[in-house]
Each structure stands twice: as structure tokens, then as C-alpha cells.
Design an enzyme around this catalytic site. Sequence first.
Site, mmCIF file in Angstrom:
data_model
loop_
_atom_site.group_PDB
_atom_site.id
_atom_site.type_symbol
_atom_site.label_atom_id
_atom_site.label_comp_id
_atom_site.label_asym_id
_atom_site.label_seq_id
_atom_site.Cartn_x
_atom_site.Cartn_y
_atom_site.Cartn_z
ATOM 1 N N CYS A 1 30.177 40.318 45.423
ATOM 2 C CA CYS A 1 29.471 39.251 46.127
ATOM 3 C C CYS A 1 28.068 39.430 46.624
ATOM 4 O O CYS A 1 27.471 38.741 46.337
ATOM 5 C CB CYS A 1 30.707 39.081 47.291
ATOM 6 N N CYS B 1 34.044 31.167 46.230
ATOM 7 C CA CYS B 1 33.673 31.959 47.296
ATOM 8 C C CYS B 1 32.560 31.286 48.221
ATOM 9 O O CYS B 1 31.577 30.733 47.536
ATOM 10 C CB CYS B 1 32.997 33.201 46.747
ATOM 11 N N GLY C 1 52.387 55.617 31.729
ATOM 12 C CA GLY C 1 53.385 54.807 32.803
ATOM 13 C C GLY C 1 54.507 55.880 33.285
ATOM 14 O O GLY C 1 55.185 55.553 34.209
ATOM 15 N N CYS D 1 34.758 36.510 48.571
ATOM 16 C CA CYS D 1 35.143 37.647 47.502
ATOM 17 C C CYS D 1 35.676 38.704 48.287
ATOM 18 O O CYS D 1 35.329 39.461 49.000
ATOM 19 C CB CYS D 1 34.042 38.042 46.616
ATOM 20 N N CYS E 1 29.059 33.474 47.871
ATOM 21 C CA CYS E 1 28.271 33.584 46.700
ATOM 22 C C CYS E 1 28.641 32.666 45.420
ATOM 23 O O CYS E 1 28.174 32.426 44.586
ATOM 24 C CB CYS E 1 28.531 34.932 45.969
#
Lengths: 257, 280
Positions: free
Chosen positions: B268, B237, B29, B262, B240
Site C-alpha cells: 500500500c 483500497c 504437505g 490494503c 492507494c
Amino acid sequence: MTQPLLDVRGIAKFYGARIGCADVSFDLWPGEVMGIVGESGSGKSTLLNCIAGHLEPDAGEVFFDTRVDGMKDTRLMSEPERRMLSRTDWAFVHQHARDGLRMSVSAGGNVGERLMAVGARHYGDIRARAIDWLGRVEISESRIDDRPTAFSGGMQQRLQIARNLVTGPRLVFMDEPTGGLDVSVQARLLDLLRSLVREMGLSAIIVTHDLAVVRLLADRLMVMKDGHVVEAGLTDQVLDDPQHAYTQLLVSSVLQV
Amino acid sequence: MSEYNFAYLDEQTKRMIRRAILKGLAIPGYQVPFASREMPMPYGWGTGGVQVSAATLTPDDTLKVIDQGADDTTNAISIRKFFQKTAGVNVTEKTAEASLIQTRHRIPEVTLREDQILVYQVPIPEPLRFLEPSEVETRKMHALEEYGLMHVKLYEDISKHGAIATSYAYPVRVEGRYVMDPSPIPKFDNPKMKMAAVQLFGAGREQRIYALPPYTEVISLDFEDYPFEASKADHACDLCGAENSYLDEVIINDQGGRIFVCSDTDFCTSRQDQTKEEAA
């Protein structure tokens, strides 16, 4: 109470060959308000900034009665410790509210910042305390989500005070808190400051060139000229019976209406 | 391939970047400054990510590049071609087959593995930037763990919108220490950041690299009474049928018609292929 809250010893600050302030010593007891007066350039603000840790003094010590360790020289503290102190037990009210506020953050966020800085993580609580404090400084609750840019000068100054006092500090530094405000707004602000100081038992150091301000707020008074303290004593005593020539000049220069 | 050194950058530069990456991995970080180079693409197009990828690529790697989850957008295609040309590595659109994935704004839906590396393109690495303009001051705040200001931003969100409206680049706290900008990924992806793969972040213009080792704890900041929520469009979606993937809203005509699909194109299409196979 057996020991002072703040003990300042031999503070000196030089700007090259010129003197900022020199050899200033005093102590401040819990609940006491100390006024520092003097003309522009007399070293008042330099002294205040040295004590508050914004400037590094060239000599001297600043002892503060910390909650955990007792009397401790703030100049020898580590930086995290000093910064922690300056957002919990200390507060600094700037002359220009813009220096002390976050202008792009709402009034509530400004008041809440110090709470969040010391670990408050409950939105409802933070907001409730912000509302409480806005009320205490006479800002309407409906203005909580407005930015300080939409506030008048007097309101900004009151907001700055609320933002500083929300964590219940024990020592407040004020640099010309009424500077640049018109007289009626000044009077209300002074009234407010006086009641807050008395209610919360705050200790405060107030720097100003306005003798009326110290007459109203300060228990004790120091008069500064050319970086030195020329006279110190109880406020009424100094103002009613000035001993030093400069203090006499200062007192007699006040315009009477 | 004689025109370019492997992966465009010279070996000294790659060593310099690798050192920054190792330091970043050692201090999760923490933003490590590095001497970012001019790349043959404009700032904002992933110059940081490209440099990190170049320093991490080996000739055996298989590269996948996505932009907003898609393999077929301008940015993704140009970076993929860049490395095909300068490094000659294999490229793929399949998440599972890639060993190094450079991404802009998304984490793939498929769970990543320990032998994969995810490289993020980062525009602004400093999470405190818009609250505290001074870089000197923000570095001090990171050093002293003074992160109260980050919550002021979230407070402002709630007071203005009634909820935490920050929906991307949502600030996180890494291993209880550094507050980090996860790059502009949707907050839907934040919980995925505790993952098996190594995550590297490169900001070219800002000259910063930071990193997350595998399984690093990443916590999204929030309030006790306004907890973090990994939100997405409340829809499935339309191609899909996936109900658990992050969706893009696509306008399909000028009659107000719209569909949700997606954003991860590989996810997808592989689901659509699967359905076709099952039907056949």
C-alpha cells in the site's frame, strides 16, 4: 449362486485365559440374514467385531466374496483395502447410535460422508441422495440440516442405518440394533430393517439378545453360550424345537404378555 | 552479540530443525514432527515460525516480518527485534528486498522470487483436527489418503450458509497427495501458494513442520457445483486505490465511518509513494 458371500472358519478370540469366542465357523449366502443370540457375555459382540475387523482374532479366517478378486481372506488384506471394504461393501450398525454417527455434523452430512469418502464431489447429488435416504428411513426432509443431537433415540438409530446403507453395501453387521429403544419404536425399526433387507437383497449378521428380533429378521440362527456356538439352524426350527438345554432355557425365558 | 548463539537457538537444535525442513520439502504437505523448543515468547505468538526462521537464517539474510500483512504490528515488531538482537541480520519492510519473510496470516501481494523464503506461523497444522479429534486416526487418514471427511466440513458449510463459508485456513491438496492446512491465511491467498519461493510452515506448540518446494501444485478443495472462489471485500483500497489486493475493513470513528485499506502495508505505501512521485 455357487459360493457364499462370507465364509467364517474357526474364529477364536481369547482375553488372556478367558475365552471371548472359540471355534466359530459358518457361512453366509447372498441375501441371507444370520442371527446370533445368547446372553450377555456369551461372546456375540466379540465374534461380530472379529468378523468385521474391529478386533484381531487369535485364530481363524474370514473369507469375503470381493467384487474384484473373488473370495479373499479379509484378515490378510492390507489395511487400505480393508478400510475401503468397510466403507463400501460392508456396513456396521452400532448399538448406540452415538458410536456410529458424527454428532457434531448435520444429518445430511452424516449420510453424505460415505459418499464423499468414495469420491462424490457434487454437492447437489450428495444432497439429493441424502434426502432420498432420509425419506427411506422415515426422517422428514426438513430435518436434513439438524444435528443428530436434536434427534430422538429411534431417529438417531434410523439415521445411522441410512448413513450405513447409502453406498449400497452387500453385508451389514448389526450389534443390538434395537437395544435401548422402547417397544413401539423397536417395532417400527424392525419393520423398516426388514423391508430394506428384502428390497436391497442385503446379507446381514444381527447380534441380539432379543429373540423376537431374530424371529422377525433372521433366516438362520446361531445360539452362543460361553464363547461357543451351542446350536445353529433355521430360525423357526431352532426357536420352535430347541435341542440344546441352554436354547430351551432361552426360549422358555421369554416373557409372554 | 556474544550473549547469544547466532539466531538464539543452539547449533544442534538448528540442525534438528533443518533436518525436519528437508524432510518436509521432500514430502510436500506432510507434517514432520520435530522437537519444538521453548522460545522466549508465548505459544500462539509464532514460536514455530521463529524456530524455522532461526534455523534458516544466515548472517547475509535480510529479514522481513509481517503480521496480517502489516510490518508495524506488535507481533511483527517483536519478532523482527528478536532477530535483530540475536542474529544481527539486516531487516527491511520492503518485500522485494527481503530474502526471508516470516508471516502470520498473509502472503505478500508482490510476487515472490526463487531466492526468497516464506515462513508461516501455524497455530494448528492438522486440517482434520476439528472433524476427527484423534491424532492417531488423523495420521492414519493421511497415510491412507482418506480425505472424504474434509469434504464433510465443506458440505456442512454449504448446507448452513448456502456457500462455502470457510474464509481462512481453507484446506488445500498438495501435488494430488496430502491435504494441508495453509495456516490461517485468507482463502484469497490460496491461489498464490503455487509460487517461486520456498514455503516453510512451523507449528511450535503442535511440534510440526511442513513445507512446499517452489512451484508445487496446490489445489483448494471444493465441490463440482460449488467451485472454490478466492474472495475479498468488494471494494478498492481507500488509500492507494488498488483493486486486486486483500483488504482490511477499518473503523475510523464512532459514527459508523469505515474505510477499506490494503492489509499488506508495504504494498500500500509503495503504491502511495509511486502516485506521489508521479504527481510531483
